[in-house]
Write a protein that holds these residues in place. Structure first.
Motif, PDB file in Angstrom:
ATOM      1  N   MET A 149      48.402  91.737 -36.038  1.00  0.00           N
ATOM      2  CA  MET A 149      47.342  90.779 -35.727  1.00  0.00           C
ATOM      3  C   MET A 149      46.738  90.183 -36.988  1.00  0.00           C
ATOM      4  N   VAL A 152      49.058  87.468 -38.154  1.00  0.00           N
ATOM      5  CA  VAL A 152      48.871  86.262 -37.340  1.00  0.00           C
ATOM      6  C   VAL A 152      47.621  85.517 -37.783  1.00  0.00           C
ATOM      7  N   LEU A 153      46.542  86.265 -37.987  1.00  0.00           N
ATOM      8  CA  LEU A 153      45.279  85.641 -38.379  1.00  0.00           C
ATOM      9  C   LEU A 153      45.398  84.919 -39.718  1.00  0.00           C
ATOM     10  N   ALA A 156      49.354  82.603 -39.686  1.00  0.00           N
ATOM     11  CA  ALA A 156      49.594  81.674 -38.580  1.00  0.00           C
ATOM     12  C   ALA A 156      48.381  80.809 -38.294  1.00  0.00           C
ATOM     13  N   ILE A 157      47.208  81.417 -38.238  1.00  0.00           N
ATOM     14  CA  ILE A 157      46.007  80.668 -37.859  1.00  0.00           C
ATOM     15  C   ILE A 157      45.359  79.995 -39.060  1.00  0.00           C
ATOM     16  N   ASN A 158      45.168  80.753 -40.151  1.00  0.00           N
ATOM     17  CA  ASN A 158      44.480  80.185 -41.313  1.00  0.00           C
ATOM     18  C   ASN A 158      45.398  79.334 -42.187  1.00  0.00           C
ATOM     19  N   ARG A 160      48.679  78.589 -41.516  1.00  0.00           N
ATOM     20  CA  ARG A 160      49.614  77.813 -40.689  1.00  0.00           C
ATOM     21  C   ARG A 160      51.019  77.746 -41.292  1.00  0.00           C
ATOM     22  N   GLY A 163      54.360  80.310 -36.937  1.00  0.00           N
ATOM     23  CA  GLY A 163      53.822  80.231 -35.599  1.00  0.00           C
ATOM     24  C   GLY A 163      53.157  81.542 -35.213  1.00  0.00           C
ATOM     25  N   ALA A 164      52.206  81.459 -34.287  1.00  0.00           N
ATOM     26  CA  ALA A 164      51.474  82.653 -33.862  1.00  0.00           C
ATOM     27  C   ALA A 164      52.306  83.532 -32.939  1.00  0.00           C
TER      28      ALA A 164
END
Length: 315
Positions: A149, A152-153, A156-158, A160, A163-164
């Protein structure tokens, strides 16, 4: 070597036969009837009986086991109760996700662990060794789903960069598939790399204290030369054991990681099959994973004999 391999092969076949019987019995005694589950609690008894007959659940357990086992020998794993499609096709589709993921993660963990373990053993008691030990303790302590996780954070999220979750399929291209599996592979690899590093370090430290290593030093080899020429090879037996176990774990035990990243792998297939009481899928996938575990152990035994020829004469 051939005689040694044949003995191990016979042991593999016997183990598979016993495992298939145990898996069938354990799954079959689980509470709940697949036909009743599929039709719901309000289904009529004759409707449930008709569906049981259609699915072959009205047969005796021995007949069902023999039919299932004979089918597996011919590559036929039966038909899914829920999806009404061949189980072999479902497994093949999911295997093309789980197997590359396991190999990717194992490659990463090995590439990290071997140099780290050798580096730590060569610098025993020094700051570099302490740093490696601290990193491995952290790697073992951190749960891989939490680490997944965090990946991903961050990535993927911050940032980019990835992909998540999800998997585009290998038809989208090799690069796209590898890119989608990178974060899950890292999440699986780092905890395993921590374990493998500690094993590699301990095995090398044990070897460095052996008489033949002191003899090699006395003949004029430097500590580094003795380590690479004699130490690493003799330390491979326990390391190969862990690598074999890790591959089995990565292939069979990635259910949580596949759920975090929404990967359509074998772990997620088993989870869905258990939820829907699709017994034939559960039995077939678990048997395939057991086959993978036993086969990997067989290959590790052969690797033992190649690394240490003395083992061939003991069996």
């Amino acid at each position: 070597m051939l005689r040694y391999a044949l003995k191990r092969l016979l042991s593999l076949i016997a183990s598979l036969a016993v495992a298939s019987l145990v898996i069938f019995l354990v799954v079959e005694v689980a509470p709940g009837d697949p036909a009743s589950f599929m039709l719901g609690v309000n289904a009529q008894a004759d409707t449930v009986a008709a569906l049981q007959a259609e699915l072959g659940l009205d047969q005796g357990k021995l007949a069902r086991y023999l039919s299932w086992a004979a089918g597996m020998l011919g590559g036929d794993f039966g038909t899914s109760y829920t999806y009404r499609t061949p189980v072999a096709g479902m497994i093949a589709d999911r295997l093309w996700v789980s197997l590359p993921l396991a190999l990717y993660a194992l490659t990463l963990s090995t590439l990290i662990a071997f140099p780290a373990g050798i580096y730590a053993a060569a610098r025993r008691g020094k700051p570099g060794d302490m740093a490696v030990i601290g990193a491995t303790q952290l790697g073992v302590a951190v749960p891989n789903f939490w680490f997944a996780m965090m990946l991903v954070l961050i990535f993927a999220i911050n940032l980019r960069w990835f992909g998540a979750g999800g998997f585009p399929g290998w038809e989208a291209g090799l690069c796209a598939g590898v890119h989608a599996l990178t974060l899950p592979a890292i999440a699986l690899a780092l905890p395993q790399a921590a374990i493998l590093t500690r094993v590699m370090r301990s095995a090398l430290l044990d070897i460095l204290g052996e008489d033949f290593m002191r003899t090699a030093r006395a003949k004029g080899l430097s500590r580094r030369q003795a380590l690479w020429r004699h130490g690493v090879r003799n330390a491979l037996i326990p390391v190969l054991t862990i690598i074999g176990l890790q591959f089995s774990f990565l292939l069979a035990g990635a259910i949580i990681i596949e759920q975090v990243f929404y990967l359509p792998g074998l772990g997620r297939l088993v989870f869905q099959a258990i939820s829907s009481r699709d017994l034939i899928v559960v039995e077939s996938v678990v048997m395939l994973l057991v086959f993978a575990v036993i086969t990997v152990n067989f290959l590790v035994d052969l690797a033992y004999a190649l690394v240490d020829p003395r083992l061939r004469s003991r069996t």
